[in-house]
Design an enzyme around this catalytic site. Structure first.
Site, PDB file in Angstrom:
ATOM      1  N   GLU A 179      40.190  36.808  41.769  1.00 24.08           N
ATOM      2  CA  GLU A 179      41.420  37.622  41.726  1.00 24.08           C
ATOM      3  C   GLU A 179      42.112  37.611  43.089  1.00 24.08           C
ATOM      4  OE1 GLU A 179      40.502  40.948  38.444  1.00 24.08           O
ATOM      5  OE2 GLU A 179      39.524  41.380  40.356  1.00 24.08           O
ATOM      6  N   CYS A 225      41.921  48.902  35.037  1.00 25.07           N
ATOM      7  CA  CYS A 225      42.579  49.380  36.249  1.00 25.07           C
ATOM      8  C   CYS A 225      44.100  49.438  36.112  1.00 25.07           C
ATOM      9  CB  CYS A 225      42.205  48.490  37.434  1.00 25.07           C
ATOM     10  SG  CYS A 225      42.417  46.723  37.138  1.00 25.07           S
TER      11      CYS A 225
HETATM   12 ZN   LIG Z   1      44.524  46.097  37.734  1.00 25.69          ZN
END
Ligand SMILES: [Zn+2]
Length: 640
Positions: free
Chosen positions: A326, A420
């Site tokens: 990420e 998230c």
């Molecule tokens: Zn996120």
């Protein structure tokens, strides 16, 4: 008639102390009462928040807190479990989901707090009270609170690289500060204060030197210091920032980069590794620089921001090129179809730029906030507010087999196993009015344009403006003075860097306007004075930086702050999507008009070619893609 801000209920997510080193302070009592962002805030309230509340129940976040509250010994006490193996079997441990499940509850609570500040809601108040009670019940007598550790391992701080314990604590603190600022609810602040006291007793010089693998505690502790005046919280935040790049805890060299732990923050010249982590750290470091008066640290962060914007940012403001880790890619590694550009990274970027804007007053930070909100962040949520993208590609081949549960080819999702992004969008939309304006000793600065009002309490009196606009659909912004201080005051308006040929006037008297700066109007104001800012929303064809190999020979369509895209549904029938080209020679004919689709947006038409024949390409705002049947999409379009 302007109403004066009521002090406890008008404070926002970032409130520097009186001794902080800032050029600007958040203005008070900003409201958004209609238009583009109001519609998205209403969708957030109507669909996003209620569904998010349901998901916290269904996904097990709430149950985890209730299980932790039982205070039973962990079934596997003392045994180290790899938290990377998420989705642990609820039957064997009593815990559900990945290790950071608590953080979703806190982010939702923060969203609810800001939303209640925006508009009263008995339902949200009841949910806040119930969840706060569950959180309070789960907290240990020593202040510790983390349902994963309490249920599964029984060993606090055993593996901070991956446990997200301080990350969850950070979100708890942010939720608590939001509740306290928005409705004077102190219960969650009491809970988070007890946890923060445990943190300052556990970490820091002469205690544990470790830092959490996932930053956010830095920002949170600074804000808790701002809210409570407890300097030990600021001290620990500073320690956590300074410790990065110096700790030995991330043993493998490849992990140094991932965890933003390769070089000390004040020596770094760019951001690298996991994008959201690096950005939260940068935002927290900026808070520390502001509150400790550290110009060297601030200068380092400004350098990092410049490098990221030049070499590592998508046109949409999206950040993080690689799915692997990420993470940020190398400079100019910005492939559109494999972009990660996590929704949370866009949000973190806004948080960072807002702090840099407060610190410096430089227009470029407000420019990027605008670009990121309208594009990189907003693409992460559907028009109806109830489904989300985790990754935000800039090109999609419709119909491709998904490679993971968050692959955008699946379309937007209601929730994710790692959830998230959805509550992060919810809290951002609910607090959006706090990013509109700031104040200084001499006046009021308007950074973002939305219908509503902005105001500042100056030493010489109350200054309030009513804002009337249909921005970003139209570029005319009218600001009318509804309350004025005695003597002179400066009203500053941001003129975006893209707004060449912008014009402005006060009571019909023309002013000199420079794009990429603030138009500062200093005068003795009278109620009813009127400022007109006209930002020309001509269609722009933007060429990519030639160093980005994957988009050479293409252009992107922009109009005002909006990046546009081609979506398959709008193109000529039977056209092979990938063969469409923009005819740059004929492109001055590009124009825009309001369309009765996608909630009433402005479509842009651009002359194009298909197999050598002239066609008309119809573009929609990038943030609105994937709100109809799923198909191909691209931002960067080959030129004819
Ligand atoms: Zn996120």
């Amino acid at each position: 008639m302007a109403t004066k801000p009521s002090s406890p209920s008008s404070r926002g997510p970032v409130e520097p102390t009186v001794s902080a080193s800032v050029a600007l302070r958040p203005a008070r009592a900003a409201t958004i009462t209609g238009g583009f962002w109001f519609d998205r805030q209403q969708a957030n309230r109507r669909a996003g928040l209620p569904d998010g509340r349901r998901q916290l129940h269904v996904a097990g976040n709430e149950e985890n807190l209730d299980t932790a509250a039982l205070g039973l010994p962990p079934l596997r006490a003392g045994e180290r479990i790899d938290p990377g193996a998420s989705g642990l079997d609820a039957d064997s441990t009593g815990y559900r989901g990945p290790v950071f499940m608590d953080s979703d509850v806190y982010k939702w609570l923060e969203a609810a707090a800001w939303e209640r500040q925006r508009e009263v809601s008995d339902e949200l108040a009841a949910d806040q009270e119930r969840l706060t009670g569950q959180i309070s019940a789960a907290q240990q007598t020593d202040g510790y609170l983390n349902s994963f550790v309490q249920i599964v391992t029984g060993a606090p701080w055993a593996d901070l690289r991956v446990s997200h314990e301080l990350y969850c604590a950070g979100h708890l603190i942010q939720a608590a500060v939001a509740a306290h600022r928005s409705s004077a609810d102190a219960e969650l602040l009491r809970v988070s204060g007890r946890f923060a006291d445990l943190l300052v007793d556990t970490f820091g010089p002469g205690r544990s030197p470790e830092v959490d693998g996932h930053p956010i505690i830095e920002m949170a502790l600074v804000e808790l210091y701002r809210e409570t005046g407890t300097t030990r919280y600021l001290d620990l935040a500073r320690f956590a920032v300074e410790q990065r790049g110096r700790s030995e805890q991330h043993g493998r060299p490849e992990d140094f980069v991932y965890f933003s732990d390769r070089v000390p923050v004040r020596e770094a010249t760019t951001l690298e590794g996991h994008a959201v982590r690096a950005l939260y750290l940068a935002a927290g470091a900026t808070d520390v620089a502001i509150e400790t008066g550290d110009p060297d640290l601030l200068a380092a962060l400004e350098t990092q921001w410049e490098n990221v914007v030049e070499a590592k940012m998508y046109l949409t403001g999206g950040l993080g090129a690689r799915w692997e880790g990420e993470s940020f890619g190398d400079p100019f590694e910005l492939s559109p179809d494999t972009a990660y550009a996590e929704t949370c990274a866009a949000i973190a970027s806004v948080q960072w730029s807002w702090r840099l804007l407060l610190a410096t007053g430089r227009a470029r930070y407000a420019d990027l906030i605008e670009r990121t909100l309208f594009n990189g962040m907003l693409a992460g949520v559907s028009l109806d507010g109830e489904s989300f993208f985790y990754a935000n590609v800039l090109a999609s081949r419709g119909g491709t087999e998904p490679t993971s549960s968050i692959d955008p080819v699946r379309g937007r999702q209601r929730w994710f196993s790692t959830a998230c992004c959805p509550p992060n969008v919810m809290r951002t939309l609910a607090q959006l009015q706090h990013y509109l304006a700031t104040q200084s000793a001499s006046g009021l600065q308007v950074h973002q344009y939305a219908p509503g009002s902005v105001a500042a309490e100056l030493a010489t009196g109350f200054l309030a403006l009513e804002v009337t606009t249909d921005y970003p659909h139209h570029g005319e912004v009218r600001l009318t003075l509804t309350a004025v201080p005695t003597g002179r005051a400066t009203v500053s308006l941001r003129v975006p860097a893209w707004a060449v040929r912008a014009t402005a006037s006060v009571n019909g008297e023309a002013l000199l306007v420079l794009p990429g700066s603030y138009l500062e109007i200093d005068r003795a104001w009278a109620v009813g004075d009127s400022i007109l800012l006209e930002l020309p929303l001509t269609v722009r064809l933007t060429a990519p930086d030639p160093r980005i190999v994957s988009v050479r020979g293409t252009v992107a369509i922009e109009r005002g702050p909006l990046v546009y895209c081609l979506e398959e549904a709008d193109q000529p029938a039977g056209a092979e999507f990938v063969d469409l080209r923009v005819d740059v020679g004929a492109a001055p004919d590009a124009h825009s008009e309001r369309a009765e689709i996608l909630g009433g947006t402005v479509m842009v038409t651009v002359p194009g070619q298909l197999d050598g024949a002239a066609v008309t390409l119809r573009a929609i705002p990038y943030a609105l893609w994937a709100n109809r049947e799923h198909g191909s999409m691209r931002v960067w379009i080959p030129t004819a």
